[in-house]
Write an enzyme that holds these catalytic residues in place. Structure first.
Site, PDB file in Angstrom:
ATOM      1  N   SER A 155       0.707  -1.151   0.126  1.00  0.00           N
ATOM      2  CA  SER A 155      -0.064  -0.162  -0.037  1.00  0.00           C
ATOM      3  C   SER A 155       0.823   1.184   0.026  1.00  0.00           C
ATOM      4  O   SER A 155       1.760   1.418  -0.780  1.00  0.00           O
ATOM      5  CB  SER A 155      -0.951  -0.033   1.159  1.00  0.00           C
ATOM      6  OG  SER A 155      -2.062   0.975   1.018  1.00  0.00           O
ATOM      7  N   ASP A 186     -10.170  -5.090  -4.366  1.00  0.00           N
ATOM      8  CA  ASP A 186      -9.697  -4.220  -3.502  1.00  0.00           C
ATOM      9  C   ASP A 186     -10.531  -2.826  -3.531  1.00  0.00           C
ATOM     10  O   ASP A 186     -10.816  -2.203  -4.355  1.00  0.00           O
ATOM     11  CB  ASP A 186      -8.202  -3.626  -3.694  1.00  0.00           C
ATOM     12  CG  ASP A 186      -7.633  -2.778  -2.886  1.00  0.00           C
ATOM     13  OD1 ASP A 186      -8.223  -1.989  -2.176  1.00  0.00           O
ATOM     14  OD2 ASP A 186      -6.244  -3.015  -2.794  1.00  0.00           O
ATOM     15  N   HIS A 245      -8.043  -5.388  -0.118  1.00  0.00           N
ATOM     16  CA  HIS A 245      -6.714  -4.790   0.251  1.00  0.00           C
ATOM     17  C   HIS A 245      -6.133  -5.604   1.281  1.00  0.00           C
ATOM     18  O   HIS A 245      -5.900  -5.088   2.361  1.00  0.00           O
ATOM     19  CB  HIS A 245      -7.137  -3.421   0.630  1.00  0.00           C
ATOM     20  CG  HIS A 245      -5.847  -2.352   0.636  1.00  0.00           C
ATOM     21  ND1 HIS A 245      -5.301  -2.032  -0.355  1.00  0.00           N
ATOM     22  CD2 HIS A 245      -5.204  -1.708   1.459  1.00  0.00           C
ATOM     23  CE1 HIS A 245      -4.411  -1.132  -0.428  1.00  0.00           C
ATOM     24  NE2 HIS A 245      -4.390  -1.025   1.063  1.00  0.00           N
TER      25      HIS A 245
END
Length: 225
Positions: free
Chosen positions: A119, A173, A204
């Site tokens: 991320s 996601d 995610h």
């Protein structure tokens, strides 16, 4: 170490140390959040690799109503068109380069170093890997995007350098849609790179198949010496 209360986590190599991976966590997490994934990455030919898991400094994050949390830079939104904290991104990249310089001085050349992350940490790995003066062995970008994409290709430290990149993303996601990752992948390809792109049926997060892909990537770019 950037936060005196949270030292960097260092997972020593299981054999003679000849390569290093710096892996950066996502927003609100710490280096501890990825510690349990490291043993699987050090198996089957990767025993010579040391892993370093830094923790980002605590700062107020705009997208989370100004709440303080570990963050590599401030985030104003999760939309691909949201404004970006260019000063914060650059500052974190410079901090990473200080860690790299220390590792090089300790005897591990940049060509035996991989930058990776998840991320926001993956975004940091991509940006640093592309703009640094070092020719790294590779970059791992998990559930992430290319920050400051409009600055490229001008921001590339070396337009002829072909940085090996593994890019992984979840098809479900909800935070960073797959389309964002594909747009970053297209952007990377537009200036001559050939990033490997893998999709997984997940949100995610990370999954075992993805970790196995990372392990194989490391075996390719950081073989035993």
């Amino acid at each position: 170490m950037w936060d005196d209360e949270v030292p960097d986590i260092e997972v020593k190599a299981k054999a003679a140390h000849t390569a290093t991976v710096f892996f950066f966590h996502g927003l609100g997490d710490t280096g501890h959040g990825w510690y349990d994934a490291i043993p699987a990455l050090q198996e089957n030919g990767n025993e010579h690799i040391k892993f370093v898991l830094p923790t980002a400094p605590i700062r107020r994050v705009s997208v989370n109503m100004g709440m303080p949390m570990p963050a590599w830079w401030d985030l104003y939104g999760f939309d691909i068109k949201s404004p970006e904290d260019e000063k914060g991104i650059s500052a974190s990249a410079q901090r990473i380069l200080k860690l790299v310089d220390d590792e090089v001085k300790a005897g591990i050349p940049a060509s035996r170093i991989v930058l990776g992350g998840f991320s926001q940490g993956g975004a940091l790995a991509l940006y640093t890997g592309l703009t640094a003066p070092h020719a790294f062995a590779g970059c791992i970008a998990m559930s992430t995007w290319l920050p400051l994409h409009a600055k490229f290709p001008a921001a590339l430290a070396d337009k002829d350098r072909k940085l090996p990149i593994l890019q992984c993303h979840g098809t479900e996601d909800p935070l960073l849609p797959l389309s964002y990752a594909k747009a970053s992948n297209d952007r990377l390809k537009s200036f001559g790179l050939t990033p490997e792109f893998k999709e997984y049926p997940m949100a995610h997060s990370a999954c075992d198949s993805e970790i196995n892909a990372v392990k194989q990537f490391l075996k390719t770019v950081l073989p035993p010496t």
